[in-house]
Design a protein around this motif. Structure first.
Motif, PDB file in Angstrom:
ATOM      1  N   ARG A  84       0.834  -1.206   0.000  1.00  0.00           N
ATOM      2  CA  ARG A  84       0.000   0.000   0.000  1.00  0.00           C
ATOM      3  C   ARG A  84       0.868   1.254   0.000  1.00  0.00           C
ATOM      4  NH1 ARG A  84      -4.451  -0.182   4.612  1.00  0.00           N
ATOM      5  NH2 ARG A  84      -4.522   1.981   3.924  1.00  0.00           N
ATOM      6  N   PRO A  85       0.485   2.261  -0.791  1.00  0.00           N
ATOM      7  CA  PRO A  85       1.272   3.501  -0.834  1.00  0.00           C
ATOM      8  C   PRO A  85       1.067   4.336   0.420  1.00  0.00           C
ATOM      9  CG  PRO A  85      -0.679   3.719  -2.188  1.00  0.00           C
ATOM     10  CD  PRO A  85      -0.653   2.287  -1.705  1.00  0.00           C
ATOM     11  N   LEU A  86       2.117   5.022   0.831  1.00  0.00           N
ATOM     12  CA  LEU A  86       2.041   5.945   1.965  1.00  0.00           C
ATOM     13  C   LEU A  86       2.531   7.317   1.491  1.00  0.00           C
ATOM     14  CD1 LEU A  86       3.383   3.705   4.859  1.00  0.00           C
ATOM     15  CD2 LEU A  86       1.039   4.447   4.485  1.00  0.00           C
ATOM     16  N   PRO A  87       1.663   8.115   0.916  1.00  0.00           N
ATOM     17  CA  PRO A  87       2.102   9.384   0.323  1.00  0.00           C
ATOM     18  C   PRO A  87       2.699  10.363   1.320  1.00  0.00           C
ATOM     19  CG  PRO A  87      -0.306   9.238   0.409  1.00  0.00           C
ATOM     20  CD  PRO A  87       0.214   7.884   0.736  1.00  0.00           C
ATOM     21  N   LEU A  88       2.428  10.189   2.614  1.00  0.00           N
ATOM     22  CA  LEU A  88       3.008  11.115   3.592  1.00  0.00           C
ATOM     23  C   LEU A  88       4.524  11.017   3.633  1.00  0.00           C
ATOM     24  CD1 LEU A  88       0.565  11.025   6.630  1.00  0.00           C
ATOM     25  CD2 LEU A  88       1.143  12.977   5.211  1.00  0.00           C
ATOM     26  N   LEU A  89       5.078   9.884   3.184  1.00  0.00           N
ATOM     27  CA  LEU A  89       6.529   9.774   3.157  1.00  0.00           C
ATOM     28  C   LEU A  89       7.148  10.815   2.235  1.00  0.00           C
ATOM     29  CD1 LEU A  89       7.023   5.893   3.078  1.00  0.00           C
ATOM     30  CD2 LEU A  89       7.400   7.426   4.999  1.00  0.00           C
ATOM     31  N   ASP A  90       6.396  11.268   1.242  1.00  0.00           N
ATOM     32  CA  ASP A  90       6.921  12.261   0.316  1.00  0.00           C
ATOM     33  C   ASP A  90       6.957  13.659   0.928  1.00  0.00           C
ATOM     34  OD1 ASP A  90       7.233  10.346  -1.647  1.00  0.00           O
ATOM     35  OD2 ASP A  90       5.198  10.624  -2.402  1.00  0.00           O
ATOM     36  N   ARG A  91       6.399  13.832   2.110  1.00  0.00           N
ATOM     37  CA  ARG A  91       6.345  15.148   2.739  1.00  0.00           C
ATOM     38  C   ARG A  91       7.431  15.336   3.796  1.00  0.00           C
ATOM     39  NH1 ARG A  91       0.078  15.814   4.232  1.00  0.00           N
ATOM     40  NH2 ARG A  91       0.806  17.869   4.886  1.00  0.00           N
ATOM     41  N   ARG A  92       8.346  14.413   3.844  1.00  0.00           N
ATOM     42  CA  ARG A  92       9.448  14.545   4.803  1.00  0.00           C
ATOM     43  C   ARG A  92      10.381  15.680   4.380  1.00  0.00           C
ATOM     44  NH1 ARG A  92      10.034  10.213   1.443  1.00  0.00           N
ATOM     45  NH2 ARG A  92      11.930  10.166   0.204  1.00  0.00           N
ATOM     46  N   LEU A  93      11.052  16.278   5.359  1.00  0.00           N
ATOM     47  CA  LEU A  93      12.000  17.360   5.092  1.00  0.00           C
ATOM     48  C   LEU A  93      13.433  16.889   5.232  1.00  0.00           C
ATOM     49  CD1 LEU A  93      10.269  20.274   7.034  1.00  0.00           C
ATOM     50  CD2 LEU A  93      10.116  19.739   4.588  1.00  0.00           C
ATOM     51  N   VAL A 120      12.095  14.467   9.869  1.00  0.00           N
ATOM     52  CA  VAL A 120      11.488  15.741  10.221  1.00  0.00           C
ATOM     53  C   VAL A 120      10.437  16.078   9.176  1.00  0.00           C
ATOM     54  CG1 VAL A 120      11.878  18.196  10.665  1.00  0.00           C
ATOM     55  CG2 VAL A 120      13.619  16.519  11.313  1.00  0.00           C
ATOM     56  N   TYR A 121       9.211  16.343   9.624  1.00  0.00           N
ATOM     57  CA  TYR A 121       8.098  16.678   8.747  1.00  0.00           C
ATOM     58  C   TYR A 121       7.805  18.175   8.817  1.00  0.00           C
ATOM     59  CZ  TYR A 121       7.098  11.741   8.022  1.00  0.00           C
ATOM     60  OH  TYR A 121       7.182  10.415   7.660  1.00  0.00           O
ATOM     61  N   PRO A 122       6.955  18.680   7.933  1.00  0.00           N
ATOM     62  CA  PRO A 122       6.681  20.127   7.929  1.00  0.00           C
ATOM     63  C   PRO A 122       6.032  20.642   9.219  1.00  0.00           C
ATOM     64  CG  PRO A 122       5.995  19.139   5.855  1.00  0.00           C
ATOM     65  CD  PRO A 122       6.333  18.015   6.785  1.00  0.00           C
ATOM     66  N   ASP A 123       5.237  19.783   9.886  1.00  0.00           N
ATOM     67  CA  ASP A 123       4.554  20.229  11.099  1.00  0.00           C
ATOM     68  C   ASP A 123       4.213  19.019  11.959  1.00  0.00           C
ATOM     69  OD1 ASP A 123       1.966  19.154  10.117  1.00  0.00           O
ATOM     70  OD2 ASP A 123       2.098  20.832   8.707  1.00  0.00           O
ATOM     71  N   GLU A 124       3.770  19.300  13.174  1.00  0.00           N
ATOM     72  CA  GLU A 124       3.484  18.241  14.140  1.00  0.00           C
ATOM     73  C   GLU A 124       2.357  17.330  13.673  1.00  0.00           C
ATOM     74  OE1 GLU A 124       2.455  17.742  18.914  1.00  0.00           O
ATOM     75  OE2 GLU A 124       2.767  19.736  18.031  1.00  0.00           O
ATOM     76  N   ALA A 125       1.318  17.910  13.076  1.00  0.00           N
ATOM     77  CA  ALA A 125       0.182  17.101  12.634  1.00  0.00           C
ATOM     78  C   ALA A 125       0.603  16.102  11.564  1.00  0.00           C
ATOM     79  CB  ALA A 125      -0.933  18.003  12.108  1.00  0.00           C
ATOM     80  N   ARG A 224      12.702  13.861  24.018  1.00  0.00           N
ATOM     81  CA  ARG A 224      12.217  14.753  25.064  1.00  0.00           C
ATOM     82  C   ARG A 224      13.183  15.922  25.308  1.00  0.00           C
ATOM     83  NH1 ARG A 224      11.454   9.990  28.029  1.00  0.00           N
ATOM     84  NH2 ARG A 224      13.134  10.669  29.413  1.00  0.00           N
ATOM     85  N   THR A 225      14.453  15.672  25.102  1.00  0.00           N
ATOM     86  CA  THR A 225      15.458  16.706  25.418  1.00  0.00           C
ATOM     87  C   THR A 225      15.876  17.518  24.194  1.00  0.00           C
ATOM     88  OG1 THR A 225      17.244  15.071  25.134  1.00  0.00           O
ATOM     89  CG2 THR A 225      16.354  15.391  27.360  1.00  0.00           C
ATOM     90  N   SER A 226      15.324  17.176  23.030  1.00  0.00           N
ATOM     91  CA  SER A 226      15.681  17.931  21.826  1.00  0.00           C
ATOM     92  C   SER A 226      14.547  18.861  21.447  1.00  0.00           C
ATOM     93  CB  SER A 226      15.980  16.978  20.648  1.00  0.00           C
ATOM     94  OG  SER A 226      14.811  16.266  20.300  1.00  0.00           O
ATOM     95  N   LYS A 227      14.843  19.782  20.565  1.00  0.00           N
ATOM     96  CA  LYS A 227      13.830  20.719  20.094  1.00  0.00           C
ATOM     97  C   LYS A 227      13.409  20.323  18.692  1.00  0.00           C
ATOM     98  CE  LYS A 227      15.440  24.639  22.851  1.00  0.00           C
ATOM     99  NZ  LYS A 227      15.923  26.028  22.824  1.00  0.00           N
ATOM    100  N   GLY A 228      12.134  20.115  18.490  1.00  0.00           N
ATOM    101  CA  GLY A 228      11.624  19.756  17.190  1.00  0.00           C
ATOM    102  C   GLY A 228      10.566  20.693  16.739  1.00  0.00           C
TER     103      GLY A 228
END
Length: 228
Positions: A84-93, A120-125, A224-228
């Motif tokens: 199955r395709p996972l198009p969200l993988l294409d939104r990685r930074l 790392v993705y564009p946003d938390e959601a 937890r100790t890093s900034k994302g």
């Protein structure tokens, strides 16, 4: 899951070679020097740093050694999991991968391979949705086959208590073309835009569970100790 998600195709060849060979040195020969460990990177995550520190302090296989030849800034994925395709993988930074393992020739009972990937993705959601989509597919997957390697028995699992970050995990069994079996655990955690996934293979389910708990706990500490 060779080209899918977190493991590069080179790992499959490494696993097959480890499973089929004996001691890396002839009797009486000097042991090969321990692999050099790179300095911790701010992007390579908690498991990588914790495993490096343990290895540097003890010099034993309990800490494992990093395999820099497997490091990659490109996600080796066709965007398909279990057919199955996972198009969200294409939104990685940003993607970085670290692989740790016991040296070639390690007895089967002591073999362990751990890989950790930071995305790392564009946003938390988007990061949270990527984890949700991947594990919804995995938990429904009966069999994932590629290049003679088959992973079956995907079963949802429970992450260790007290990690402090959300995530999901599955267990499965990877079988190589020669019939060699590797119990497998895979889990992803996310905080902010950052997702970190850990995959572990050993030759026994108990050892895989032990190493997975160590790696995912270290990963959570790093998140937890890093900034994302």
């Amino acid at each position: 899951m060779s080209r899918r998600l977190i493991i590069a195709a080179a790992l499959v060849a490494g696993l097959a070679g480890l499973a089929g060979c004996g001691s890396a040195t002839e009797p009486g020969a000097a042991a090969a020097p321990a692999p050099a460990l790179a300095a911790p990177s701010p992007t390579d995550g908690g498991a990588a740093e914790a495993l490096r520190d343990r290895y540097a302090a003890t010099g034993s296989l309990a800490g494992l050694a990093e395999k820099p030849e497997n490091a990659s800034e490109q996600l080796d994925s066709d965007g398909v999991v279990c057919g199955r395709p996972l198009p969200l993988l294409d939104r990685r930074l940003v993607v970085s991968t670290r692989v740790f393992g016991t040296p070639e020739g390690t007895p089967a009972g002591e073999f362990v391979e751990i890989a950790q990937e930071t995305v790392v993705y564009p946003d938390e959601a988007t990061a949270a949705d990527a984890v949700r989509q991947v594990f919804d597919v995995l938990e429904a997957c009966e069999r994932d086959e590629e290049a003679g390697q088959m992973t079956t028995g995907h079963t949802a699992g429970t992450l260790p208590a007290g990690l402090g970050v959300p995530g999901r995990t599955v267990s499965a069994t990877m079988t190589l073309s020669d019939g060699t079996r590797f119990p497998h655990r895979y889990g992803c955690l996310h905080q902010g835009r950052v997702t970190q996934c850990v995959a572990v293979w050993t030759r026994s389910a108990a050892d895989t569970g032990t190493w997975f708990e160590r790696a995912v706990t270290a990963t959570a500490t790093g998140l937890r100790t890093s900034k994302g």
